[in-house]
Write an enzyme that holds these catalytic residues in place. Sequence first.
Site, PDB file in Angstrom:
ATOM      1  N   LYS A 103       0.810  -1.230   0.000  1.00  0.00           N
ATOM      2  CA  LYS A 103       0.000   0.000   0.000  1.00  0.00           C
ATOM      3  C   LYS A 103       0.840   1.276   0.000  1.00  0.00           C
ATOM      4  O   LYS A 103       0.551   2.237   0.697  1.00  0.00           O
ATOM      5  CB  LYS A 103      -0.976   0.006   1.180  1.00  0.00           C
ATOM      6  N   SER A 104       1.890   1.268  -0.809  1.00  0.00           N
ATOM      7  CA  SER A 104       2.736   2.463  -0.876  1.00  0.00           C
ATOM      8  C   SER A 104       3.028   2.895  -2.308  1.00  0.00           C
ATOM      9  O   SER A 104       3.994   3.612  -2.550  1.00  0.00           O
ATOM     10  CB  SER A 104       4.047   2.214  -0.125  1.00  0.00           C
ATOM     11  N   THR A 106       2.690   0.473  -5.124  1.00  0.00           N
ATOM     12  CA  THR A 106       3.161  -0.688  -5.884  1.00  0.00           C
ATOM     13  C   THR A 106       2.513  -0.778  -7.265  1.00  0.00           C
ATOM     14  O   THR A 106       3.207  -0.953  -8.276  1.00  0.00           O
ATOM     15  CB  THR A 106       2.867  -1.986  -5.107  1.00  0.00           C
ATOM     16  N   TRP A 108       1.078   1.474  -9.092  1.00  0.00           N
ATOM     17  CA  TRP A 108       1.509   2.604  -9.917  1.00  0.00           C
ATOM     18  C   TRP A 108       2.908   2.372 -10.470  1.00  0.00           C
ATOM     19  O   TRP A 108       3.168   2.570 -11.659  1.00  0.00           O
ATOM     20  CB  TRP A 108       1.463   3.882  -9.079  1.00  0.00           C
ATOM     21  N   HIS A 169       7.386  -7.748  -2.062  1.00  0.00           N
ATOM     22  CA  HIS A 169       7.307  -6.969  -0.826  1.00  0.00           C
ATOM     23  C   HIS A 169       8.398  -7.412   0.163  1.00  0.00           C
ATOM     24  O   HIS A 169       8.441  -6.933   1.291  1.00  0.00           O
ATOM     25  CB  HIS A 169       5.940  -7.160  -0.156  1.00  0.00           C
ATOM     26  N   SER A 201      -4.025   3.675   4.159  1.00  0.00           N
ATOM     27  CA  SER A 201      -4.308   2.888   2.967  1.00  0.00           C
ATOM     28  C   SER A 201      -4.394   1.404   3.312  1.00  0.00           C
ATOM     29  O   SER A 201      -5.285   0.691   2.840  1.00  0.00           O
ATOM     30  CB  SER A 201      -3.223   3.125   1.910  1.00  0.00           C
ATOM     31  N   TYR A 259       6.637   8.046  -3.125  1.00  0.00           N
ATOM     32  CA  TYR A 259       5.320   8.261  -3.745  1.00  0.00           C
ATOM     33  C   TYR A 259       5.020   9.752  -3.875  1.00  0.00           C
ATOM     34  O   TYR A 259       4.557  10.220  -4.923  1.00  0.00           O
ATOM     35  CB  TYR A 259       4.276   7.570  -2.862  1.00  0.00           C
ATOM     36  N   ARG A 325      -8.345   3.294  -4.483  1.00  0.00           N
ATOM     37  CA  ARG A 325      -9.269   3.948  -3.558  1.00  0.00           C
ATOM     38  C   ARG A 325      -9.285   5.464  -3.754  1.00  0.00           C
ATOM     39  O   ARG A 325     -10.257   6.029  -4.229  1.00  0.00           O
ATOM     40  CB  ARG A 325      -8.924   3.604  -2.104  1.00  0.00           C
ATOM     41  N   GLY A 327      -5.817   7.538  -4.114  1.00  0.00           N
ATOM     42  CA  GLY A 327      -4.638   7.952  -4.851  1.00  0.00           C
ATOM     43  C   GLY A 327      -4.073   9.295  -4.417  1.00  0.00           C
ATOM     44  O   GLY A 327      -3.200   9.851  -5.076  1.00  0.00           O
TER      45      GLY A 327
END
Length: 364
Positions: A103-104, A106, A108, A169, A201, A259, A325, A327
């Site tokens: 959730k960091s 990935t 994208w 991960h 997230s 990010y 969700r 972004g």
Amino acid sequence: MPSSVTTTTTTTTATTSVVVNHFTKSSQILATGRRGEDEEAKDLSDECKELLLSLPKEKGWRTPYLYKFQGFWCQPKEIQAIISFQNHFQAKDSDVILASIPKSGTTWLKALTFAIVNRKSFPIVSNKNHPLLASNPHDLVSFFEYKLYENNQIPDLSNFPEPRVFATHIPFASLNMQESVQKSNAKVIYICRNPFDTFMSSWHFVSKLRPESLPTFSLEEAFRMYCDGIIGFGPFWEHMLGYWDESLKRPDKVLFLKYEDLKEDIVSNLKNLASFLGVPFSVEEETGGVIQEIAKLCSFEEMKKLEVNKTGRSIKNFENKYLFRRGEGGDWVNYFSSSMVKQLSQIMDQNLGGSGLSFKLHLS
């Protein structure tokens, strides 16, 4: 006297009711817990089951337990897949490995990297048949632990087109335990996000995936565990620092991305990413708007609109629609109390302070 009898009878009935209800609820919790553990053990080898008995364990976020393996917390099936990966993967010098804590960013990063390295085969400008329009990024860039080595399988990767792009991960120390990765010139690209947004997230994501058979999992309990480092592939600070330190030692091998930086200046970061991968953008591509087209194709807004990202499952148990969700950063301000802000800030200062790694907190 009659009133005393009435009172005693009422109390006994109420107590009996409480005991029965408590026994029933306790039995249900134990039963669902056993069902969860049985499901957790499904498809595990006897060797992995035996290993789990020797590992520290804590309550899991979306599974009954997380186990501490090679210094980080993960689920049983992840452990089995990681062992298979470490024993059997053969890296090539041209390989690209995308790494992240869950959730960091990935999804994208997978889309951006795939578009960049394959832009000769799949031109970006005016290409209505680009793979990213018909496939979820997780179908185009496979995870070691969730796809390729899942359920103890050993995949044949010899026919993968080069450069082969994979994802994981796994923390750097465990990735580097894989002998062929350690000895190869494979490129590693790591993306992370500020821990406030990563937590939120993760919380929203797990809330959608947590089985009904498991007890409720409050935001406060999840936050306590997160601050204790008990989250998938955590502690988060050790995960970040592993890749951060290696990027400082070997910038030719590990590229460290944030990010927030990508959101703030996508063009400069994509140019840096392409150069690191050995496929820099030409002057013609830059003037022709190729970088902007890649950024648009892989943007949260564009990917979320695609039908393939609204339906189906590219990763087992994860519906694609849950991968997109908001972004945007800063949603944590709607959930964090002042004490939570203070606690997480202190943990970041204690564990990241002095490393040179810091984060901007974008507010909604």
